[in-house]
Each structure stands twice: as structure tokens, then as C-alpha cells.
Scaffold this motif. Structure first.
Motif, PDB file in Angstrom:
ATOM      1  N   ALA A 231      89.726  20.819   8.489  1.00 40.91           N
ATOM      2  CA  ALA A 231      90.028  21.147   7.090  1.00 40.91           C
ATOM      3  C   ALA A 231      88.859  21.877   6.436  1.00 40.91           C
ATOM      4  O   ALA A 231      89.056  22.847   5.694  1.00 40.91           O
ATOM      5  CB  ALA A 231      90.364  19.875   6.310  1.00 40.91           C
ATOM      6  N   ALA A 232      87.638  21.426   6.712  1.00 40.26           N
ATOM      7  CA  ALA A 232      86.463  22.072   6.127  1.00 40.26           C
ATOM      8  C   ALA A 232      86.250  23.465   6.704  1.00 40.26           C
ATOM      9  O   ALA A 232      85.866  24.403   5.982  1.00 40.26           O
ATOM     10  CB  ALA A 232      85.222  21.210   6.356  1.00 40.26           C
ATOM     11  N   ARG A 233      86.513  23.624   8.011  1.00 48.34           N
ATOM     12  CA  ARG A 233      86.298  24.915   8.666  1.00 48.34           C
ATOM     13  C   ARG A 233      87.224  26.010   8.144  1.00 48.34           C
ATOM     14  O   ARG A 233      86.955  27.195   8.338  1.00 48.34           O
ATOM     15  CB  ARG A 233      86.494  24.760  10.172  1.00 48.34           C
ATOM     16  N   GLU A 234      88.311  25.618   7.505  1.00 47.70           N
ATOM     17  CA  GLU A 234      89.196  26.622   6.924  1.00 47.70           C
ATOM     18  C   GLU A 234      88.512  27.387   5.790  1.00 47.70           C
ATOM     19  O   GLU A 234      88.896  28.503   5.475  1.00 47.70           O
ATOM     20  CB  GLU A 234      90.473  25.958   6.403  1.00 47.70           C
ATOM     21  N   GLU A 235      87.471  26.754   5.203  1.00 49.90           N
ATOM     22  CA  GLU A 235      86.782  27.377   4.081  1.00 49.90           C
ATOM     23  C   GLU A 235      85.326  27.712   4.363  1.00 49.90           C
ATOM     24  O   GLU A 235      84.770  28.629   3.760  1.00 49.90           O
ATOM     25  CB  GLU A 235      86.876  26.465   2.851  1.00 49.90           C
ATOM     26  N   VAL A 236      84.699  26.951   5.260  1.00 46.87           N
ATOM     27  CA  VAL A 236      83.285  27.171   5.567  1.00 46.87           C
ATOM     28  C   VAL A 236      83.096  27.115   7.088  1.00 46.87           C
ATOM     29  O   VAL A 236      83.483  26.129   7.726  1.00 46.87           O
ATOM     30  CB  VAL A 236      82.393  26.099   4.899  1.00 46.87           C
ATOM     31  N   GLU A 237      82.509  28.140   7.649  1.00 41.73           N
ATOM     32  CA  GLU A 237      82.338  28.177   9.100  1.00 41.73           C
ATOM     33  C   GLU A 237      81.178  27.327   9.583  1.00 41.73           C
ATOM     34  O   GLU A 237      81.131  26.939  10.759  1.00 41.73           O
ATOM     35  CB  GLU A 237      82.151  29.626   9.566  1.00 41.73           C
ATOM     36  N   THR A 238      80.233  27.025   8.688  1.00 33.44           N
ATOM     37  CA  THR A 238      79.023  26.313   9.100  1.00 33.44           C
ATOM     38  C   THR A 238      79.203  24.799   9.018  1.00 33.44           C
ATOM     39  O   THR A 238      78.359  24.088   8.467  1.00 33.44           O
ATOM     40  CB  THR A 238      77.836  26.763   8.233  1.00 33.44           C
ATOM     41  N   VAL A 239      80.307  24.321   9.568  1.00 31.46           N
ATOM     42  CA  VAL A 239      80.568  22.880   9.675  1.00 31.46           C
ATOM     43  C   VAL A 239      80.801  22.571  11.147  1.00 31.46           C
ATOM     44  O   VAL A 239      81.535  23.288  11.829  1.00 31.46           O
ATOM     45  CB  VAL A 239      81.800  22.458   8.846  1.00 31.46           C
ATOM     46  N   ASP A 240      80.161  21.528  11.628  1.00 34.93           N
ATOM     47  CA  ASP A 240      80.320  21.137  13.027  1.00 34.93           C
ATOM     48  C   ASP A 240      80.765  19.683  13.099  1.00 34.93           C
ATOM     49  O   ASP A 240      80.527  18.898  12.165  1.00 34.93           O
ATOM     50  CB  ASP A 240      79.001  21.319  13.779  1.00 34.93           C
ATOM     51  N   TYR A 241      81.418  19.340  14.199  1.00 33.27           N
ATOM     52  CA  TYR A 241      81.828  17.954  14.464  1.00 33.27           C
ATOM     53  C   TYR A 241      81.141  17.525  15.747  1.00 33.27           C
ATOM     54  O   TYR A 241      81.318  18.147  16.804  1.00 33.27           O
ATOM     55  CB  TYR A 241      83.338  17.857  14.598  1.00 33.27           C
ATOM     56  N   VAL A 242      80.334  16.461  15.657  1.00 34.99           N
ATOM     57  CA  VAL A 242      79.484  16.024  16.763  1.00 34.99           C
ATOM     58  C   VAL A 242      79.865  14.620  17.184  1.00 34.99           C
ATOM     59  O   VAL A 242      79.987  13.711  16.349  1.00 34.99           O
ATOM     60  CB  VAL A 242      77.996  16.051  16.331  1.00 34.99           C
ATOM     61  N   LEU A 243      80.042  14.425  18.492  1.00 36.16           N
ATOM     62  CA  LEU A 243      80.199  13.077  19.036  1.00 36.16           C
ATOM     63  C   LEU A 243      78.803  12.616  19.461  1.00 36.16           C
ATOM     64  O   LEU A 243      78.237  13.155  20.412  1.00 36.16           O
ATOM     65  CB  LEU A 243      81.167  13.074  20.220  1.00 36.16           C
ATOM     66  N   PRO A 244      78.216  11.646  18.758  1.00 37.91           N
ATOM     67  CA  PRO A 244      76.816  11.269  18.996  1.00 37.91           C
ATOM     68  C   PRO A 244      76.554  10.790  20.422  1.00 37.91           C
ATOM     69  O   PRO A 244      77.433  10.246  21.086  1.00 37.91           O
ATOM     70  CB  PRO A 244      76.591  10.145  17.978  1.00 37.91           C
ATOM     71  N   ARG A 245      75.321  11.011  20.847  1.00 39.79           N
ATOM     72  CA  ARG A 245      74.952  10.671  22.228  1.00 39.79           C
ATOM     73  C   ARG A 245      75.056   9.179  22.508  1.00 39.79           C
ATOM     74  O   ARG A 245      75.238   8.769  23.660  1.00 39.79           O
ATOM     75  CB  ARG A 245      73.539  11.172  22.534  1.00 39.79           C
TER      76      ARG A 245
END
Length: 350
Positions: A231-245
């Protein structure tokens, strides 16, 4: 002639002066934004059964209301919620003949430890919990739950008003199991969580997504889910989703029927309808939340199937854990930890 035609269609005319019997209406209780209205409308159009979808603040609220005698026909429950509700005889057993589409489920989602044989529940959505990152507003890559404690981002970090998830995430940040019942580990988690007091925004669990907060830049780091990311990426490209180590938190949402539902037949029709491959796929395509329905894959947008925020690769799940039931003493300690955290000036946002 009219009566003959009506009879041929399988509809019996009411006797003169009789009041037509209204179709039973289903009440479905679940998360905000998790059930497209178009799907509810299609079910009503096909079966003649109106559906009211009510939104809850969390599984524990739903369980408390069922225990108190509140009547719902279908309730969305978590893994541990299914275990608790079935142990307390709060759920009606499912008739396999009435829900034949359970055969469409991937073997990975059948006969799970908290509901052997899917006697009381049918998984219909699953996903991961990870970190949402505004990559243009943080310093360097983020790959650990511990980033939420970085003082550089104090006041611009968000978590949810969901004790099991937040305390579980805190346990993972310390290298412990999400499902730990060890008193010493819980005390360590309580102390660790207390460090976030006054430094985080706590989002109300009835909010559908935190995407607007990420887009505005008010939040730069958050605990969240793949659909927030999309949903955020539809408006801003500089959003990432990270699965923590340290490992992600795996969740599964289930459709269940409370034991006091007066419309069990229609409730099972509804569950079977949701498990149709094309209906399950529509839910994925509209909500960006993965389905355990294996036969739905040909109908799912290939871009979503390839998106690790929705369908993560196996290597990203190496240290992942599924939420499992906790004993009563641990649940009580969770309540104490959360109330102490919330009462110490934590900020709650709508």
C-alpha cells in the motif's frame, strides 16, 4: 401458468396471507479491511444470505465476547485463538461434507498441531510480520528487530496494540523463541520492551494499514506486514519490507463457527465459498495477503506471487516461528507486561 413456472424453478409460493420467511443473515467477525465487500455481495447474490461484516480489535476481544455469549456466525481466529476456543468448547465442529473445498488447502496448512484434522477451523489467510522501513529516512540497511530500539529513530517508530505480537517480537529480538514460556526470558522481554516507553507510536489494531504514516514520513520504522508495504509503495518507492535475521513471526488466520451460531449451515456454505480457488485468489489480488489455497495460484496476479512481501522465499523463513498456544500463567504475565508498558506513557495513535 405463473404458479407452474414458479414450481419448475424450485421456488414454492407462500400460501395466501402468509408472511414470507426472511433468509437468515450471517454475521462475520474479523479484522478491519480483511474481507472485500464485493465477495460478501457475491455470496449473497448466489445463496440469498445477507452478510454483515463486523470489525474487531483483536482475537482476544473476539474470544472474550464469545465466552460472554455474544452471537456471531463466523469468527476469524489466530492459531492460538483456535486452540483456546476449541479447548473451551466455544467452537462448532465442521462437517467435512459441508466444506469439501478444504481439499484445496496446501498440505502445509492441514492437520496443524493446534487443530488436528481441521476439526474446528479452516485457514484462509497467512503471512509474515516484519519491519517496514523508509529507506530514504534511515541511516544504512536495516535487517534486525533491534532497529526499533535505535535511539536515532525515537518518536518515529511504530508498533501495534497487539500484545502477543509485540512481546513475541521483543523475545525474538533477544534471541528467544516467539513462544517462550520461560519466566526469566519473559522478564528480560519486559525490561527490553520498557526501553521503548515514550519512544514509539502504538497503532490501534482496528486501523487497516499504517501505509499513510510511512508515506508522510511520520514513521520511518515499524512492525508491520506485507500489505502495508504494498500500500505504501503505491505512493512512495523508498519503502522496504524486511524479514529480520532473528526470524519473522508467522501467522495464520482461520474461519471458525462459534458453537452458539444459529446459522451453522449457512456459515459452512460461506466458508466453502471462500475456499473456492477463484474467490481465494480474488482476496489475494485485492488485499495482497497470501492464501493457503493451493488451487488458487493460477488465478493470482503473478506480480503478487513473485513479491516476497506476500509470498516470501523459503530461505527468508529459516528462523521463522508460528504462533503457538501459551499456558495460562504465561498469558497472565503477557497481560501484566503489556499493561505496565501501556500505563507508562506510551503513545497510541488512531
Amino acid at each position: 401458468m405463473t404458479m407452474l413456472a414458479t414450481g419448475c424453478l424450485g421456488v414454492r409460493a407462500a400460501p395466501p396471507g402468509a408472511t414470507p420467511t426472511a433468509s437468515p443473515a450471517l454475521t462475520v467477525y474479523g479484522w478491519a479491511g480483511y474481507m472485500p465487500q464485493s465477495i460478501l455481495d457475491d455470496f449473497t447474490a448466489e445463496f440469498g444470505v445477507p452478510v454483515t461484516y463486523l470489525e474487531f480489535a483483536g482475537y482476544r476481544q473476539a474470544l472474550a465476547e464469545i465466552r460472554a455469549g455474544q452471537v456471531y456466525d463466523v469468527v476469524v481466529l489466530s492459531n492460538d485463538g483456535v486452540a483456546s476456543a476449541s479447548a473451551e468448547n466455544l467452537l462448532a465442529p465442521l462437517d467435512p461434507a459441508a466444506v469439501p473445498n478444504t481439499k484445496n488447502l496446501s498440505p502445509n496448512f492441514r492437520d496443524l498441531v493446534y487443530d488436528p484434522g481441521n476439526h474446528y477451523s479452516v485457514p484462509f489467510q497467512w503471512g509474515t510480520t516484519g519491519l517496514l522501513v523508509r529507506t530514504d529516512l534511515v541511516a544504512g540497511p536495516v535487517d534486525s528487530w533491534t532497529a526499533l530500539w535505535d535511539p536515532a529513530y525515537a518518536g518515529r517508530v511504530a508498533i501495534w496494540d497487539m500484545p502477543r505480537d509485540v512481546i513475541g517480537m521483543t523475545l525474538k529480538s533477544l534471541g528467544y523463541s516467539l513462544n517462550s514460556e520461560d519466566p526469566a526470558e519473559l522478564e528480560a522481554a519486559a525490561a527490553r520492551l520498557a526501553e521503548l516507553q515514550g519512544r514509539v507510536l502504538i497503532l490501534d489494531s482496528t486501523v487497516a494499514t499504517l501505509a499513510p504514516e510511512l508515506v508522510s514520513g511520520r514513521i520511518v520504522l515499524a512492525m508491520g506486514w506485507g500489505y502495508d508495504y504494498l500500500a505504501a509503495r503505491e505512493e512512495v518507492e523508498t519503502v522496504d519490507y524486511v524479514l529480520p535475521r532473528e526470524g519473522t513471526l508467522l501467522w495464520v488466520d482461520h474461519l471458525t463457527i462459534p458453537a452458539n451460531s444459529p446459522h451453522r449451515e449457512q456459515a459452512q456454505q460461506f466458508i466453502n465459498f471462500i475456499l473456492r480457488p477463484e474467490i481465494s485468489a480474488r482476496m489475494v489480488n485485492e488485499l495482497a495477503v497470501a492464501t493457503p489455497n493451493e488451487l488458487a495460484r493460477p488465478y493470482i496476479d503473478p506480480a503478487l506471487l513473485a513479491n516476497p512481501g506476500v509470498y516470501p522465499p523459503l530461505e527468508a523463513l529459516e528462523h521463522a516461528e508460528l504462533f503457538l498456544p501459551l499456558n495460562a500463567a504465561t498469558l497472565e504475565r503477557y497481560d501484566q507486561i503489556w499493561q505496565q508498558f501501556r500505563s507508562a506513557g506510551a503513545t497510541v495513535a488512531p
